[in-house]
Write a protein that holds these residues in place. Structure first.
Motif, PDB file in Angstrom:
ATOM      1  N   LEU A   4       3.878 -25.452 -11.799  1.00  0.00           N
ATOM      2  CA  LEU A   4       3.530 -24.156 -11.915  1.00  0.00           C
ATOM      3  C   LEU A   4       2.217 -24.075 -12.440  1.00  0.00           C
ATOM      4  O   LEU A   4       1.918 -24.580 -13.364  1.00  0.00           O
ATOM      5  N   VAL A   5       1.329 -23.617 -11.511  1.00  0.00           N
ATOM      6  CA  VAL A   5      -0.180 -23.921 -12.002  1.00  0.00           C
ATOM      7  C   VAL A   5      -0.915 -22.409 -12.134  1.00  0.00           C
ATOM      8  O   VAL A   5      -0.704 -21.545 -11.361  1.00  0.00           O
ATOM      9  N   ARG A  20       1.846 -17.241 -21.410  1.00  0.00           N
ATOM     10  CA  ARG A  20       3.087 -17.219 -22.684  1.00  0.00           C
ATOM     11  C   ARG A  20       4.182 -17.059 -21.657  1.00  0.00           C
ATOM     12  O   ARG A  20       5.318 -17.581 -21.896  1.00  0.00           O
ATOM     13  N   LEU A  21       4.259 -15.771 -20.926  1.00  0.00           N
ATOM     14  CA  LEU A  21       5.455 -15.428 -20.091  1.00  0.00           C
ATOM     15  C   LEU A  21       5.824 -16.763 -19.135  1.00  0.00           C
ATOM     16  O   LEU A  21       6.861 -16.983 -18.737  1.00  0.00           O
ATOM     17  N   ALA A  22       4.732 -17.193 -18.616  1.00  0.00           N
ATOM     18  CA  ALA A  22       4.929 -18.281 -17.557  1.00  0.00           C
ATOM     19  C   ALA A  22       5.682 -19.735 -18.213  1.00  0.00           C
ATOM     20  O   ALA A  22       6.631 -20.221 -18.061  1.00  0.00           O
ATOM     21  N   LYS A  41       5.670 -22.018 -26.055  1.00  0.00           N
ATOM     22  CA  LYS A  41       4.842 -20.717 -25.956  1.00  0.00           C
ATOM     23  C   LYS A  41       3.673 -20.384 -26.897  1.00  0.00           C
ATOM     24  O   LYS A  41       2.493 -20.365 -26.406  1.00  0.00           O
ATOM     25  N   VAL A  42       3.974 -20.709 -28.190  1.00  0.00           N
ATOM     26  CA  VAL A  42       2.927 -20.731 -29.051  1.00  0.00           C
ATOM     27  C   VAL A  42       1.993 -21.895 -28.852  1.00  0.00           C
ATOM     28  O   VAL A  42       0.571 -21.629 -28.672  1.00  0.00           O
ATOM     29  N   CYS A  43       2.427 -22.969 -28.547  1.00  0.00           N
ATOM     30  CA  CYS A  43       1.658 -24.338 -28.322  1.00  0.00           C
ATOM     31  C   CYS A  43       0.769 -24.013 -27.026  1.00  0.00           C
ATOM     32  O   CYS A  43      -0.331 -24.469 -27.139  1.00  0.00           O
ATOM     33  N   LYS A  60      -6.923 -24.053 -16.761  1.00  0.00           N
ATOM     34  CA  LYS A  60      -5.854 -24.609 -15.685  1.00  0.00           C
ATOM     35  C   LYS A  60      -4.907 -24.973 -16.437  1.00  0.00           C
ATOM     36  O   LYS A  60      -5.011 -26.077 -17.214  1.00  0.00           O
ATOM     37  N   ALA A  61      -3.652 -24.468 -16.412  1.00  0.00           N
ATOM     38  CA  ALA A  61      -2.493 -24.712 -16.892  1.00  0.00           C
ATOM     39  C   ALA A  61      -1.553 -25.390 -15.811  1.00  0.00           C
ATOM     40  O   ALA A  61      -1.290 -24.681 -14.937  1.00  0.00           O
ATOM     41  N   SER A  62      -0.978 -26.640 -16.049  1.00  0.00           N
ATOM     42  CA  SER A  62      -0.176 -26.909 -15.182  1.00  0.00           C
ATOM     43  C   SER A  62       1.193 -27.248 -15.900  1.00  0.00           C
ATOM     44  O   SER A  62       1.284 -28.020 -16.836  1.00  0.00           O
ATOM     45  N   LEU A  63       2.422 -26.335 -15.758  1.00  0.00           N
ATOM     46  CA  LEU A  63       3.664 -26.270 -16.362  1.00  0.00           C
ATOM     47  C   LEU A  63       4.738 -26.974 -15.387  1.00  0.00           C
ATOM     48  O   LEU A  63       4.766 -26.837 -14.100  1.00  0.00           O
TER      49      LEU A  63
END
Length: 116
Positions: A4-5, A20-22, A41-43, A60-63
């Motif tokens: 999920l990007v 945070r929600l993602a 979520k904090v991190c 850009k966050a890749s989860l």
């Protein structure tokens, strides 16, 4: 699960809530407990703040969920010339996730990878 990007402008603080929600949703998919999800979520949020403090304009966050939960948060654009004040963020990240690593250019953190 595919990654999920999420990408957004760091100047707009309301997107931190979406990030945070993602991160929480990915923890739910991985069947992590509430405490672990809150820590993650904090991190993830603190990682984005580190990038903002270091002068990046976008992130850009890749989860992903693959034998655990992982996030890679990378700064883009802007002028990452000065090291921001990140002591609290770094302490939180170090204490709350199983594993973390940082990509640096000089003393400026440009990417944070987290594993739960």
């Amino acid at each position: 699960m595919n990654d999920l990007v999420i990408e957004f402008d760091l100047a707009d603080d309301k997107y931190f809530t979406a990030l945070r929600l993602a991160a929480g949703a990915v923890c739910t998919i991985a069947e992590k407990d509430v405490d672990a999800a809150e820590d993650f979520k904090v991190c993830v949020s603190e990682s984005a703040l580190i990038l903002k403090n270091n002068g990046f304009k976008h992130m850009k966050a890749s989860l992903c969920v693959n034998g655990g939960v992982k996030a890679c948060v990378t700064g883009e654009g802007g002028s990452a010339l000065a090291e921001g004040d990140n002591e609290l963020s770094l302490a939180l990240i170090g204490a709350l996730v199983t594993s973390c690593s940082f990509k640096k250019s000089g003393n400026v953190i440009s990417s944070v990878t987290l594993e739960l």
